[in-house]
Design a protein around this motif. Structure first.
Motif, PDB file in Angstrom:
ATOM      1  N   GLY A  69       0.820  -1.203   0.000  1.00 30.91           N
ATOM      2  CA  GLY A  69       0.000   0.000   0.000  1.00 30.91           C
ATOM      3  C   GLY A  69       0.853   1.251   0.000  1.00 30.91           C
ATOM      4  N   GLY A  70       0.195   2.371  -0.163  1.00 30.78           N
ATOM      5  CA  GLY A  70       0.904   3.637  -0.232  1.00 30.78           C
ATOM      6  C   GLY A  70       1.643   3.950   1.067  1.00 30.78           C
ATOM      7  N   ARG A  71       2.698   4.715   0.908  1.00 35.70           N
ATOM      8  CA  ARG A  71       3.477   5.103   2.072  1.00 35.70           C
ATOM      9  C   ARG A  71       3.968   6.527   1.919  1.00 35.70           C
ATOM     10  N   ARG A  72       4.235   7.123   3.036  1.00 36.50           N
ATOM     11  CA  ARG A  72       4.739   8.493   3.033  1.00 36.50           C
ATOM     12  C   ARG A  72       6.240   8.492   2.821  1.00 36.50           C
ATOM     13  N   PHE A  73       6.709   9.630   2.422  1.00 35.15           N
ATOM     14  CA  PHE A  73       8.149   9.785   2.202  1.00 35.15           C
ATOM     15  C   PHE A  73       8.950   9.315   3.408  1.00 35.15           C
ATOM     16  N   GLY A  74       8.558   9.800   4.566  1.00 30.11           N
ATOM     17  CA  GLY A  74       9.299   9.453   5.777  1.00 30.11           C
ATOM     18  C   GLY A  74       9.240   7.975   6.096  1.00 30.11           C
ATOM     19  N   GLU A  75       8.130   7.352   5.785  1.00 28.25           N
ATOM     20  CA  GLU A  75       8.000   5.920   6.052  1.00 28.25           C
ATOM     21  C   GLU A  75       8.940   5.121   5.163  1.00 28.25           C
ATOM     22  N   VAL A  76       8.951   5.481   3.902  1.00 23.52           N
ATOM     23  CA  VAL A  76       9.863   4.802   2.980  1.00 23.52           C
ATOM     24  C   VAL A  76      11.298   5.012   3.429  1.00 23.52           C
ATOM     25  N   LYS A  77      11.600   6.220   3.781  1.00 21.94           N
ATOM     26  CA  LYS A  77      12.954   6.538   4.223  1.00 21.94           C
ATOM     27  C   LYS A  77      13.343   5.703   5.441  1.00 21.94           C
ATOM     28  N   ALA A  78      12.395   5.510   6.347  1.00 24.40           N
ATOM     29  CA  ALA A  78      12.695   4.718   7.535  1.00 24.40           C
ATOM     30  C   ALA A  78      12.873   3.246   7.183  1.00 24.40           C
ATOM     31  N   ALA A  79      12.062   2.764   6.240  1.00 19.26           N
ATOM     32  CA  ALA A  79      12.157   1.355   5.861  1.00 19.26           C
ATOM     33  C   ALA A  79      13.475   1.075   5.155  1.00 19.26           C
ATOM     34  N   LEU A  80      13.915   1.999   4.346  1.00 21.51           N
ATOM     35  CA  LEU A  80      15.183   1.845   3.629  1.00 21.51           C
ATOM     36  C   LEU A  80      16.273   2.487   4.466  1.00 21.51           C
ATOM     37  N   ARG A  81      16.650   1.800   5.486  1.00 22.90           N
ATOM     38  CA  ARG A  81      17.545   2.423   6.442  1.00 22.90           C
ATOM     39  C   ARG A  81      18.856   2.824   5.800  1.00 22.90           C
ATOM     40  N   GLY A  82      19.172   4.070   5.985  1.00 22.75           N
ATOM     41  CA  GLY A  82      20.444   4.538   5.513  1.00 22.75           C
ATOM     42  C   GLY A  82      20.389   5.311   4.205  1.00 22.75           C
TER      43      GLY A  82
END
Lengths: 120, 120
Positions: free
Chosen positions: A37-50
DNA sequence: GTGCCCGGTTACTGCAACGGAACCGGCGCT
DNA sequence: AGCGCCGGTTCCGTTGCAGTAACCGGGCAC
């Protein structure tokens, strides 16, 4: 899928001169991150650590330009932006998962697997 | 398979820090070029039109190191060297072809497909 | 002895991807 | 007034892939 993704072992690529471009370091991970499902910029950033915000923006813009994700900016405050897969983007999960399955299956046969970082 | 390969639309990649590395410009094409049996350096070079010998050597050496191809040098003259897929390398054709199939299927849906070179 | 063939190697260069650090605008909260 | 949040942007530097051009060594043919 807030847990760190394991797709780091395998991703898909085409160079910038080819019609399809999934080859940068993060596109594959982003695809799998948006799978549910859709995600926010910050969420994606957190999931892709680093990932650096600059690179994430670049990658998401490229994916949007190529028709894999949609970008929806809500006029709220604080600002909210949602990224979601298009049908085309979703269809890429097939080959991507095939590649990931291959990687999981053959990881132990790879000569230098343990020298390098197996998961991101 | 002396005809130019059409796999240029899609190849597989992992960065050098990941256990699997198919991401350079030519590995995928080489895999498909060796699909039907061993080939000589010059044959591969001819099939991958435009590849510099330096880059081809680098790529083949990397693939050998990673266990996808074998390199057999015959002590003849003029020198003859044959490259062939290992079982591991051959198993990669699965995901690779899945990706290529995806590319063929969705090529027309890609926004900027015609602006870039569709086939190598 | 000159040149060709094959399978490279070496040196140099260009470019795109990636990364770190700092900064920004608009709003709300205190 | 100052701070934090969010979603970025800008500057600058590093790394690695790729390309060009030139050269090489050994054996053979002319």
């Amino acid at each position: 899928m807030t847990a760190p993704l394991d797709a780091g072992v395998f991703d898909l690529r085409c160079s910038h001169r080819m019609p399809i471009r999934v080859g940068d370091k993060w596109s594959g991970l982003i695809l799998r991150c948006l799978e549910d499902g859709g995600r926010r910029f910050g969420e994606v950033k957190a999931a892709l650590r680093g990932v650096a915000p600059k690179v994430l923006t670049e990658t998401l813009r490229a994916m949007e330009r190529d028709g894999w994700v949609t970008r929806t900016a809500y006029d709220e405050n604080p600002p909210r932006v949602e990224y979601a897969l298009t049908e085309l983007g979703r269809s890429l999960l097939g080959p991507l998962n095939a590649a990931c399955a291959w990687a999981r299956e053959h990881l132990d046969e790879l000569p230098h697997a343990q020298e390098r970082t197996p998961t991101a």
